[in-house]
Design an enzyme around this catalytic site. Structure first.
Site, PDB file in Angstrom:
ATOM      1  N   GLY A 691       0.734  -0.727   0.062  1.00  0.00           N
ATOM      2  CA  GLY A 691      -0.193   0.175   0.021  1.00  0.00           C
ATOM      3  C   GLY A 691       1.033   1.625   0.055  1.00  0.00           C
ATOM      4  O   GLY A 691       1.966   1.503   0.016  1.00  0.00           O
ATOM      5  N   CYS A 692       0.171   2.628   0.009  1.00  0.00           N
ATOM      6  CA  CYS A 692       0.921   3.516  -0.585  1.00  0.00           C
ATOM      7  C   CYS A 692       1.652   3.850   0.917  1.00  0.00           C
ATOM      8  O   CYS A 692       2.579   4.718   1.538  1.00  0.00           O
ATOM      9  CB  CYS A 692       0.182   4.178  -1.562  1.00  0.00           C
ATOM     10  SG  CYS A 692      -1.905   4.681  -0.700  1.00  0.00           S
ATOM     11  N   TYR A 693       0.773   4.394   1.667  1.00  0.00           N
ATOM     12  CA  TYR A 693       0.810   4.408   3.177  1.00  0.00           C
ATOM     13  C   TYR A 693       1.601   3.632   3.676  1.00  0.00           C
ATOM     14  O   TYR A 693       2.966   3.965   4.294  1.00  0.00           O
ATOM     15  CB  TYR A 693      -0.044   4.291   3.650  1.00  0.00           C
ATOM     16  CG  TYR A 693      -1.352   5.962   4.254  1.00  0.00           C
ATOM     17  CD1 TYR A 693      -1.256   7.491   4.346  1.00  0.00           C
ATOM     18  CD2 TYR A 693      -2.761   5.625   3.631  1.00  0.00           C
ATOM     19  CE1 TYR A 693      -1.961   8.403   4.654  1.00  0.00           C
ATOM     20  CE2 TYR A 693      -3.548   6.561   3.671  1.00  0.00           C
ATOM     21  CZ  TYR A 693      -2.375   8.048   4.105  1.00  0.00           C
ATOM     22  OH  TYR A 693      -3.652   9.344   4.393  1.00  0.00           O
TER      23      TYR A 693
END
Length: 874
Positions: A691-693
């Protein structure tokens, strides 16, 4: 003791007599101080041999700048030991003619000015593809071979003549006579007329046009076209034409010019310097990264070399490094040769070994003294190793004797590689004035220099071991290493072995054999020195535990077909843009229910229309092998039926999931290359994209894991593109203006993802803001001990040194500086007054490194391309 650095058989050329150079308008070559005579002066030069020799001397002097004068003279003598046409066949790809014409011409000019006449065979595949595509004709291939109809052949024929003339004219501009040879050399039959139409299989090669060109003082420049016995022109792959020409000419060197400059190890990302097929082929072909085009290329090289004398070799090299490859021990590209398969003999109180007479004499002289002998079949090289004495682990390389031919054919490196496999710890001594001292530095982990002597070693694991070795060498000289008396037990045997090897070599007609035995002297002023960093050849199967990062090198140069399922979102569009830039990725299918039937915008390689692929259609395409890599760009909880359909086929296809569906599945590889073993990603067929986060948070915390004093807390803020394209309050600009919206304040899926991957609990608090793309993390990290801001910054810089997509800065990074860029920035490193808590800031573009860019990294690794291929690097 002596040997030479890792030279391969260096290609041979013509006799030492030079044919005259040309031109009155003096054209300067790439290297300074070398001018080339004009065509109007050719006849005059032909009658003035001293002037030609002076030109040759000048070029030799210039070549000495890239290697020692000994190396240059050695290889030049080797090249001029055969007839002119037997020096080298050089295959030039179309991309080289397009992008590196001047570099290629200058390199060929250098060779010609030292009296060498390489035979050049060129193709024009990329140019032909472009012409056909511009004409609205999609190139057709079957089993990697171009289907050639009459129209394609006509275009190819005209193109080949044009490209041939361009190279000839560029050489003439430099004052080098060149002759275009576009027919009369290759005779061919149809390869399979029903399948490939006008494609030929070469049946014979006529050398007379080539020999006539060289006798006239011209470089022969050949196209890869052939004719049938009835006169029909047939298209032939340039690699195939070069191979068949080499079989007919039997040159010392076959050179394939490549933009990449060689083959690359998929584990270390390093260029493979040398491949010795007799020693390495089976092991090399078992490597996970030897596949696709790389596997085929190595097999074809092996088949070719099996038809040529053992002295022949293949080099894959960039044209700019051609001189270094040909005239230095270290080379510059990838050298492939058969090598000399080493025959290893263990001798321990034995007699009557059925090798050569010299082996029996060794046994007689060394009876009762255990040692191990290494030598090749023609006895070009022989090494004697005394195994570790009782109570020790350190072996002693007592003797290495090698002929000049052994130097040239890389036998010394082969022998040393075999010794290293058998003896993990080894020492030896060499005189300081040995002309090959740098070779020994390259083989050693360390050295200890004394008056006139250098003690080398490898495999010593502790400082104490090194100190004990140097102390023993300093105190006792010849009596050292667990009570072994070198003079009485080793030196006598070693000298006797060396003398016997020399006499045996002389009796076998091996001229210029050199034998050295180790010796020691009373030390005076000891000096510790480090191993040489001089470049040298390394083997294809060598593993580097700390490979250099960011390599653009690849083990695959063939296109891979890609399908994206769910490409309507922002991430899908970003990924399509990256694939459009990628030289080897070919997007074939883009699936979106909402956009089905519409033309894909922003992709220039081919016309693509959005499809709405069903699960069954995906299964069928996977079954047919239509796709090499599937990208699932779907919302969470949606992609499983598609993945299951692909799994059911059992096909060897890569699947990358951008959702969270498989991030906790142990059967999938987590694709965060900066924190996960890259070789694991490269071997994987099922990859879950982080995921980006989660990506930025893990990278922001990971360097301090061993210093944690409590649970880190991540305060994250994302632009509204992270909320997707489906309308919601989190991507409603009017709702976000002058606002900051917190959401999922506990138990967010990224919190679980970061915790699972780092192996320690973290707290994650996400927010969304009014900007479009980009994430900012403020990360609070408790410390187990007091640390300064500078200490922490150094930890991060050391941890991420060499990473192309990670940047450690001093101040806190800003979102507007990361938006639209492909990496991660981290900084701040503000330490609380107690010294027990630090705040680290990290920024990432959620659509790029947080999703699409990271996906491309994983695709590159899994498909065998350079990790950063197609990714713009700042």
């Amino acid at each position: 003791m002596s040997a030479v650095s890792a030279a391969a058989v260096r290609a041979a050329s013509r006799s030492s007599r030079l044919v005259g150079s040309t031109q009155s308008s003096r054209a300067r070559l790439v290297r300074p101080a070398l001018t080339i005579a004009s065509r109007s002066q050719r006849r005059q030069y032909a009658s003035h041999e001293p002037q030609q020799l002076s030109t040759r001397s000048t070029v030799v002097q210039l070549l000495s700048n890239i290697g020692s004068k000994r190396e240059v003279q050695q290889y030049l003598s080797h090249f001029t030991s055969v007839s002119s046409q037997q020096f080298a066949v050089i295959k030039v790809g179309g991309a080289i003619l397009t992008e590196h014409l001047q570099t290629l011409s200058s390199a060929l000019a250098f060779l010609n000015h030292v009296g060498l006449y390489p035979i050049v065979v060129h193709g024009a595949g990329p140019q032909l593809n472009k012409i056909l595509e511009d004409s609205g004709v999609e190139p057709q291939f079957e089993e990697g071979i171009r289907i050639t109809d009459p129209k394609t052949l006509g275009i190819a024929r005209a193109l080949f003549l044009e490209e041939n003339l361009r190279l000839v004219e560029e050489l003439e501009r430099l004052g080098i006579r060149a002759r275009p040879i576009n027919s009369g050399v290759f005779t061919a039959d149809y390869l399979d007329k029903d399948k490939w139409n006008l494609v030929g299989k070469i049946t014979s090669v006529d050398k007379k046009p080539i020999e006539a060109a060289i006798q006239a003082g011209c470089l022969p420049i050949l196209t890869s076209m052939a004719e049938s016995s009835s006169g029909q022109i047939l298209n032939v792959n340039a690699d195939v034409a070069a191979g068949e020409l080499a079989r007919a000419i039997q040159p010392l060197k076959i050179v394939y010019l490549s933009e990449k400059g060689g083959l690359f190890n998929g584990d270390t990302k390093e260029k493979i310097s040398a491949i010795n097929l007799d020693e390495e082929y089976d092991d090399l072909m078992s490597q996970w990264w030897v596949r696709h085009g790389t596997r085929l290329k190595i097999k074809e090289m092996k088949d070719l070399l099996m038809d040529l004398p053992r002295t022949s070799s293949v080099a894959i090299i960039h044209p700019a490094d051609l001189q270094k490859e040909l005239f230095t021990d270290s080379g510059a590209g990838t050298l492939i040769r058969r090598g000399n398969k080493l025959k290893e003999v263990l001798i321990r109180e034995r007699e009557g070994l059925d090798a050569r007479a010299v082996v029996d004499r060794y046994v007689t002289d060394l009876q009762g003294k255990p040692f191990k002998a290494y030598y090749d079949e023609p006895m070009e090289a022989l090494a004697i190793v005394m195994p570790p004495a009782e109570g020790t682990q350190l072996a002693h390389l007592a003797t290495l004797t090698i002929t000049r031919q052994g130097w040239l054919t890389n036998v010394a490196d082969n022998i040393f590689a075999s010794i290293r496999k058998d003896f993990p710890k080894l020492m030896w001594t060499v005189k300081e004035d040995d002309e090959n001292l740098t070779w020994f530095f390259d083989k050693a982990d360390g050295s200890f220099s004394k008056d006139g002597e250098v003690l080398f070693w490898y495999g010593l694991e502790t400082t104490n071991e090194v100190q004990e070795l140097m102390v023993e060498f300093n105190k006792h000289g010849r009596e050292m290493f667990g009570g072994i008396n070198l003079e009485s037990k080793l030196q006598k045997a070693a000298r006797a072995a060396a003398n016997l090897a020399s006499s045996a070599a002389r009796s076998a007609g091996l001229s210029q054999a050199r034998a050295y035995s180790t010796s020691t002297r009373t030390p005076r002023r000891p000096q510790v020195t480090q191993p040489s960093t001089q470049s040298r050849r390394t083997y294809a199967t060598t593993t580097n535990p700390n490979p250099p990062l960011g390599s653009k090198n690849s083990s695959n140069d063939k296109p891979s077909r890609v399908a994206i399922i769910g490409a309507r979102g922002y991430t899908g569009k970003a990924l399509i843009d990256l694939i459009n830039r990628h030289p080897n990725l070919d997007l074939r299918h883009v699936s979106s229910r909402e956009l089905a039937g519409q033309k894909l915008q922003g992709y220039n390689k081919r016309d693509i229309t959005y499809e709405n692929l069903s699960v069954e259609e995906v299964r069928q395409k996977a079954e047919n092998g239509d796709v090499d890599c599937w990208v699932m760009a779907l919302p969470n909880g949606v992609c499983k039926p598609f993945v299951d359909a692909i799994d059911q086929t059992g096909k060897d296809q890569v699947v990358i999931d951008l959702s969270a569906d498989y991030r906790f599945d142990s059967g999938w590889t987590y694709g965060l290359p900066e924190l996960v073993d890259r070789s694991a990603i490269a071997r994987a067929k099922r990859i879950s994209n982080p995921g980006c986060y989660a990506t930025a948070a893990q990278l922001g915390i990971a360097p301090l894991l061993e210093h944690l004093g409590g649970q880190p807390t991540v305060f994250g803020v994302s632009g509204y593109s992270g909320a997707g394209t489906k309308p919601s309050p989190k991507n409603d600009v009017s709702n976000l203006t002058d606002n900051l919206i917190p959401y999922s304040l506990t138990d967010h899926i990224h919190e679980r993802e970061i915790t699972a991957q780092l192996g320690t609990p973290i707290a994650f608090i996400p927010h969304v803001a009014v900007w479009f793309q980009g994430i900012h993390h403020t990360i609070n990290i408790p410390l187990a001990k007091e640390m300064s801001s500078r200490d922490i910054r150094n930890v991060y810089q050391d941890r991420y040194a060499g990473e192309k997509l990670l940047k450690v800065i001093g101040e806190a990074p800003l979102v507007k500086q990361i938006s639209g860029r492909h990496g991660v920035e981290m900084g701040g490193f503000a330490v609380h007054s107690s010294g027990k808590r630090v705040v680290v800031c990290a920024t990432i573009d959620n659509l790029l490194k947080g999703a699409a860019t990271q996906c491309l990294q994983n695709m590159n690794l899994a498909l065998g391309y350079g990790e950063y291929e197609g990714i713009p690097l700042d």
